[in-house]
Design a protein around this motif. Structure first.
Motif, PDB file in Angstrom:
ATOM      1  N   SER A 207       0.646  -1.246  -0.455  1.00  0.00           N
ATOM      2  CA  SER A 207      -0.020  -0.060  -0.215  1.00  0.00           C
ATOM      3  C   SER A 207       0.897   1.339  -0.447  1.00  0.00           C
ATOM      4  O   SER A 207       1.765   1.057   0.649  1.00  0.00           O
ATOM      5  CB  SER A 207      -0.844  -0.055   1.510  1.00  0.00           C
ATOM      6  N   PRO A 209       0.402   4.058   2.015  1.00  0.00           N
ATOM      7  CA  PRO A 209       1.512   4.104   3.507  1.00  0.00           C
ATOM      8  C   PRO A 209       1.829   3.559   3.708  1.00  0.00           C
ATOM      9  O   PRO A 209       2.645   4.168   4.793  1.00  0.00           O
ATOM     10  CB  PRO A 209      -0.524   3.844   4.658  1.00  0.00           C
ATOM     11  N   VAL A 261       1.794   2.988  11.259  1.00  0.00           N
ATOM     12  CA  VAL A 261       1.723   2.797   9.944  1.00  0.00           C
ATOM     13  C   VAL A 261       2.252   1.748   9.497  1.00  0.00           C
ATOM     14  O   VAL A 261       1.372   0.374   8.557  1.00  0.00           O
ATOM     15  CB  VAL A 261       2.174   3.584   9.219  1.00  0.00           C
ATOM     16  N   GLU A 265      -0.054  -1.725   8.109  1.00  0.00           N
ATOM     17  CA  GLU A 265      -0.053  -2.009   6.591  1.00  0.00           C
ATOM     18  C   GLU A 265       0.121  -3.634   6.377  1.00  0.00           C
ATOM     19  O   GLU A 265       0.535  -4.199   4.812  1.00  0.00           O
ATOM     20  CB  GLU A 265       0.100  -0.645   6.147  1.00  0.00           C
ATOM     21  N   SER A 281      -6.912   1.607   5.176  1.00  0.00           N
ATOM     22  CA  SER A 281      -5.359   1.966   5.908  1.00  0.00           C
ATOM     23  C   SER A 281      -6.397   3.516   7.605  1.00  0.00           C
ATOM     24  O   SER A 281      -7.547   4.131   6.946  1.00  0.00           O
ATOM     25  CB  SER A 281      -4.993   3.472   4.761  1.00  0.00           C
TER      26      SER A 281
END
Length: 301
Positions: A207, A209, A261, A265, A281
């Motif tokens: 992803s 992020p 994060v 993720e 997210s």
């Protein structure tokens, strides 16, 4: 079954049989005061006379659960390892005879064993929660806490990362040490190298992020800072040496936000590969007070 007292504003929302690995339930006393408890099928093979082992294994499981909760906020389940109960329970879930077990001694060797492998249930005992006539693939049945915990059960590296993360939130002294270990573990799992660019094929699967947070750690001289005593002082993950550090210390609040994060993720990535779906997210609102300039007075830069 074993049950341990837990305390949090989250307990009511979690008090349902949503996971095959753990349960949060409540009991009412004679005054109708409710008390919440954590239990797990992974505690069931511990005999009643081994309350210390039960408390250590419950602690290991709760650390992982708190690690998951901390990925999206700052609320956790507080618990009292000295207040654990052995409960006779029938097939209908009735909580019958309660026998309180006070734990006042310690055993480092035993704690080491349980922290290494708290998942001890016979796989045949794991019964998926099916809800009320809701198809298994219906998004309404999904819960990121349940899926992430199941991922920890199936993958040792996820279990270790969640434990390291939760410990870094308990004591700030561990933030750089554990964050470094977490990044290196995720790199190992994905075949990444902090000194190289992410391969195009993997980049498509990860992803945005995740990529942004990973690039933060690549480009902020995080490892040079965390590995160098002259850079990070008592927070450094290595002892005193002659290495120098030149630069601006990274913000502890930025480190905290980006590692959350990165973990969230990464587990989402693994979940997508296994089950074909992921969770949106999240924007993390931290209540942690940012480090102030005076906190860096020890730096020699």
């Amino acid at each position: 079954m074993w049950a341990i007292n837990i305390y949090s504003s989250l307990t009511l929302s979690m008090s349902s049989k949503i996971s095959e690995h753990f349960e949060v339930f409540r009991e009412f006393n004679m005054s109708e005061h409710e008390t919440f408890y954590f239990s797990s099928v992974h505690l069931n093979n511990i005999p009643e006379e081994e309350s210390l082992r039960a408390s250590y294994r419950a602690k290991a499981l709760l650390q992982m659960l708190n690690g998951i909760l901390l990925l999206t906020g700052d609320l956790t389940l507080d618990y009292d390892l000295n207040n654990i109960a052995y409960i006779e329970r029938d097939e209908n879930g009735y909580h019958g005879d309660w026998r309180r077990k006070s734990v006042y001694t310690g055993n480092r060797g035993m704690e080491y064993e349980e922290l290494q492998d708290p998942f001890q249930a016979d796989p045949a005992q794991l019964k998926k929660y099916t809800g009320k006539a809701i198809p298994e693939d219906d998004p309404k049945r999904r819960n990121y806490i349940v899926d992430f915990f199941d991922c920890a059960y199936k993958a040792d590296l996820v279990k270790e990362v969640l434990t390291l993360f939760s410990l870094s939130k308990i004591d700030t002294l561990f933030i750089l040490i554990n964050t470094s270990k977490i990044i290196e573990t995720i790199e190992h799992d994905l075949g990444l190298n902090v000194r190289e660019e992410i391969k195009e094929e993997l980049l498509k699967a990860l992803s945005e992020p995740f990529v942004q947070s990973y690039n933060y750690f690549k480009n902020s001289k995080f490892f040079h800072y965390s590995n160098t005593r002259i850079g990070s002082g008592i927070y450094a993950r290595h002892g005193a040496d002659k290495k120098t550090y030149k630069g601006t210390p990274p913000s502890f609040s930025d480190i905290d936000a980006n590692i959350r994060v990165l973990i969230y993720e990464w587990i989402n990535f693994k979940l997508m590969n296994e089950k074909g779906y992921r969770y949106p997210s999240v924007e993390i609102e931290s209540t942690i007070e940012p480090m102030k300039d005076e906190d860096y007075d020890f730096l020699d830069i």
